[in-house]
Design a protein around this motif. Structure first.
Motif, PDB file in Angstrom:
ATOM      1  N   ASP A  83      67.642  99.200  -5.806  1.00 46.87           N
ATOM      2  CA  ASP A  83      66.991  98.712  -7.023  1.00 46.87           C
ATOM      3  C   ASP A  83      66.771  97.216  -6.850  1.00 46.87           C
ATOM      4  OD1 ASP A  83      66.582  97.769  -9.879  1.00 46.87           O
ATOM      5  OD2 ASP A  83      66.903  99.905 -10.247  1.00 46.87           O
ATOM      6  N   ALA A 117      71.400  97.294 -10.235  1.00 44.41           N
ATOM      7  CA  ALA A 117      72.039  97.847  -9.033  1.00 44.41           C
ATOM      8  C   ALA A 117      73.555  97.847  -9.178  1.00 44.41           C
ATOM      9  CB  ALA A 117      71.616  97.053  -7.796  1.00 44.41           C
ATOM     10  N   ASN A 145      67.829  95.970  -2.075  1.00 43.67           N
ATOM     11  CA  ASN A 145      66.940  95.562  -3.166  1.00 43.67           C
ATOM     12  C   ASN A 145      65.455  95.771  -2.861  1.00 43.67           C
ATOM     13  OD1 ASN A 145      66.479  93.505  -1.350  1.00 43.67           O
ATOM     14  ND2 ASN A 145      67.459  91.904  -2.579  1.00 43.67           N
ATOM     15  N   ASP A 172      65.125 103.579  -7.049  1.00 43.88           N
ATOM     16  CA  ASP A 172      64.223 103.181  -8.127  1.00 43.88           C
ATOM     17  C   ASP A 172      62.784 103.494  -7.713  1.00 43.88           C
ATOM     18  OD1 ASP A 172      63.276 102.066 -10.483  1.00 43.88           O
ATOM     19  OD2 ASP A 172      63.327 100.017  -9.720  1.00 43.88           O
ATOM     20  N   SER A 182      64.962 105.731 -12.813  1.00 45.31           N
ATOM     21  CA  SER A 182      63.799 104.949 -13.198  1.00 45.31           C
ATOM     22  C   SER A 182      63.517 105.011 -14.689  1.00 45.31           C
ATOM     23  CB  SER A 182      62.568 105.456 -12.432  1.00 45.31           C
ATOM     24  OG  SER A 182      61.411 104.725 -12.773  1.00 45.31           O
ATOM     25  N   LYS A 230      66.586 105.801 -16.938  1.00 46.48           N
ATOM     26  CA  LYS A 230      67.345 104.597 -17.284  1.00 46.48           C
ATOM     27  C   LYS A 230      67.611 104.534 -18.784  1.00 46.48           C
ATOM     28  CE  LYS A 230      66.198 101.635 -13.358  1.00 46.48           C
ATOM     29  NZ  LYS A 230      65.549 100.395 -12.881  1.00 46.48           N
TER      30      LYS A 230
END
Length: 245
Positions: free
Chosen positions: A10, A16, A40, A60, A88, A108
């Motif tokens: 992420d 993260a 990342n 993600d 996500s 999320k």
């Protein structure tokens, strides 16, 4: 499966960190040690996956440059079958992920609720995956195949052809398509046509007269049974923990 090798990808460091701690805790509650690495960008994760093996990736979708779905497609194109769980806020793209054959999708907006359900489902599936084997007896001898690697069965008269993810040539077996369908009951296989039984995990889309596989192949769909086949497919997706919108 005492230790599970996991990658979290992420681009937002705080998110993260939340995913890292939640995943570590969820696997720990189930008596499993999670070895987790954080990335990342999709590019960094892609490079890492050339050097090491992960059992599971929390990925993600909305990553810069290469997004999560593009990375998933790239992995599948080279035969990488690492389980992917998309995490996500892009709930509108859940169907776009199907061609990658992700294990599941965590929203999320409901992260902790979805995560607990998905990890329980993942652990159950991994244990079951290790035990589900297809034993094929033919003129070549006896062969053991993981059911998870079988894409579809194709009727060819008295001989049925088993198409797998790993082998270029199908495997011949001398059984009727009806007996194969009976033996596969409850294992996630759908009879989409008179001579075709497909592993639902490899279905990308069900079209008007065809079924598109994640391999890119198109197989004919029985128009007479199209509605019931779609219902069966959606039912298997739900039982596997997928979110149906």
């Amino acid at each position: 499966m005492d230790t599970v090798r996991i990658a979290v990808c992420d681009d937002k460091e705080n998110i993260a960190e939340i995913i890292f701690n939640a995943v570590k805790g969820a696997f720990g509650k189930n008596g499993l040690n999670a070895q987790i690495e954080r990335y990342n960008t999709a590019e960094l994760l892609w490079r890492a996956m050339q050097l090491r093996v992960f059992d599971l990736v929390f990925l993600d979708i909305g990553l810069p440059k290469m997004d999560g779905i593009s990375l998933g497609e790239k992995l599948r194109s080279v035969g990488n079958r690492t389980d992917i769980i998309y995490v996500s806020a892009r709930e509108d793209r859940v169907f776009d992920t199907f061609k990658v054959r992700p294990f599941d999708f965590v929203r999320k907006s409901n992260f902790l609720g979805d995560l607990s359900r998905v990890i329980d489902s993942y652990i159950d599936a991994r244990i079951k995956k290790q035990s589900d084997v297809l034993v094929v007896q033919n003129k070549s001898g006896v062969m053991n195949l993981p059911l998870s690697n079988v894409v579809y069965f194709e009727g060819a008269g008295k001989i049925q052809l088993i198409h797998t993810e790993d082998l270029k040539e199908p495997i011949k077996v001398y059984r009727s398509i009806e007996s194969i369908e009976s033996e596969l009951g409850g294992k996630g296989f759908i009879r989409i046509h008179k001579g075709l039984i497909v592993n639902y995990r490899y279905i990308s889309r069900i079209l008007v007269s065809d079924v598109e596989l994640t391999t890119g192949e198109l197989l004919p769909l029985s128009r007479r049974r199209a509605c019931s086949i779609k219902e069966e497919y959606l039912g298997l997706l739900k039982s596997g923990g997928s979110v149906i919108l």
